[in-house]
Design an enzyme around this catalytic site. Structure first.
Site, short mmCIF file in Angstrom:
data_model
loop_
_atom_site.label_atom_id
_atom_site.label_comp_id
_atom_site.label_asym_id
_atom_site.label_seq_id
_atom_site.Cartn_x
_atom_site.Cartn_y
_atom_site.Cartn_z
N SER A 1 0.77 -1.27 0.00
CA SER A 1 0.11 0.04 -0.01
C SER A 1 0.75 1.34 -0.21
O SER A 1 0.42 2.43 0.16
CB SER A 1 -0.86 -0.09 1.21
OG SER A 1 -0.16 0.14 2.32
N SER A 2 2.27 1.18 -0.06
CA SER A 2 3.10 2.20 -0.09
C SER A 2 3.44 2.81 -1.66
O SER A 2 4.22 2.13 -2.21
CB SER A 2 4.32 1.74 0.49
OG SER A 2 5.37 2.69 0.26
N PRO A 3 2.96 4.02 -1.82
CA PRO A 3 3.15 4.70 -3.24
C PRO A 3 4.88 4.79 -3.47
O PRO A 3 5.32 4.42 -4.52
CB PRO A 3 2.62 5.91 -3.19
CG PRO A 3 1.34 5.68 -2.32
CD PRO A 3 1.83 4.73 -1.04
N GLY B 1 7.02 2.96 -2.00
CA GLY B 1 7.37 1.57 -2.31
C GLY B 1 7.27 1.21 -3.53
O GLY B 1 8.25 0.27 -4.22
#
Lengths: 234, 234
Positions: free
Chosen positions: A12-14, A16
């Site tokens: 859910s980490s952009p 990332g």
């Protein structure tokens, strides 16, 4: 041989996601491989007291703007997801199951496919059915993956992997550890590259008086005859 | 003429210090001036629920490491301060008083001197007596500054300036706003430069078919005859 680069990420980490589009290429340039470690920021944030960026007052609006601008700046495909934030537990467990049963290459290809689905195709990757659809083109027995990712063994393994990551100091996504040196954030990739450059065996394309500063080096053929020249990051 | 760059900073912010060593130079390269805005993160953090990086579990140890590595990477003088975190209210108020009574140039020189004192010379800039010592070499009536910075007018002004900053979306240090575009963090200086480049009047050193990509442009002589060509950041 040099050690693997440890790459920690939450689906859910952009940032990332941005990192996932560059980390393998960057590692190869310096003759390294990447160990992909899915984590759950929800678990980590219980220790740090953090919250997802878009949910923090004032930071939230900025974060959405920065995701788009950063993608554009680096030439990375990105479309703001409508399903966000969303649970990433099943996707993370699927990656571990694939690492156990199909090896790292298939697991990494699947991880990249999941990130692309969320941040480019706007697919709800919290749905196990969507993960199955992403697995099938990769030659994976997707229903075995679905079942395995829901089993107790993988649940326990993910919990333990996150404990290990936190014990090593991981508190965000993306988080990269190279030779014990931690780097938090996609915006540390310039410092990551400087570190990799400083640690590169000097003999790879040794031309006296000339730095082998090309991007073509794959590092796989180099025998380090000159490892005494390895430097600390400048 | 193009608009000033708004630069928000807290004196206790290491990344704010790093930015303070580069912001004027970067602005001048693109014919801009910088408006320096001291803020207090303690006030901002009440809204965002944040805490100083070094005090957050897991992040704390990383932060100290990242300060040193980032300084080294960018070639910026830095010595870990022993007085940290520390109150920066008096220093922020002194900057406002100087802006009001001596103008922006003297106030900015003082601000740079305060940052250097804390992050290079390890001076406790929470002490009014230390601020007086920093002001004297700049030809400032340091005791008038000390008295003025403690007065009600400046206290109210700082409070109001922070309210304005937060209303504009500022939530951290360094924080830069250019033409309405917000940038958080020293690690956005590459994107800041890309923005400034895209907004630069094209006529400054117009050579057909050639991008005037030099660092010597001071922008002060350019009349923008071709402002229709200004682009959005690519």
């Amino acid at each position: 041989m040099t050690a693997a680069i440890d790459f920690y990420f939450d689906f859910s980490s952009p940032y990332g996601y941005f990192a996932s589009t560059r980390i393998d290429e960057l590692a190869q340039k310096y003759g390294r491989i990447v160990a992909w470690h899915p984590i759950l920021l929800g678990v980590v944030f219980k220790t740090t007291g953090s919250a997802p960026l878009p949910q923090v007052p004032l930071k939230g609006e900025y974060a959405w703007r920065d995701f788009e601008r950063t993608a554009r700046f680096h030439g990375i495909e990105y479309k703001r997801p409508t399903h966000f934030p969303l649970p990433t537990t099943q996707a993370a467990r699927a990656v571990l199951w694939l690492q156990n049963h199909h090896g790292d290459d298939v697991a990494t290809a699947f991880a990249k496919s999941v990130y692309h689905a969320l941040f480019v195709e706007d697919i709800n990757i919290a749905e196990p059915a969507e993960l199955v659809k992403l697995a099938e083109p990769l030659g994976i027995d997707a229903h075995a993956m679905d079942a395995g990712a829901s089993g107790f063994q993988i649940k326990d393994q993910l919990k333990a992997e996150i404990e290990v990551a936190m014990a090593k100091g991981v508190f965000g996504s993306p988080f990269v550890i190279i030779d014990g040196e931690p780097f938090w954030g996609f915006d540390r990739f310039d410092q990551i590259e400087a570190h990799l450059k400083s640690k590169r065996p000097m003999a790879l394309h040794a031309v006296p008086g000339k730095d082998s500063n090309t991007s073509s080096s794959d590092g796989s053929t180099g025998s380090s005859t000159d490892s005494s020249k390895e430097k600390k990051p400048a």
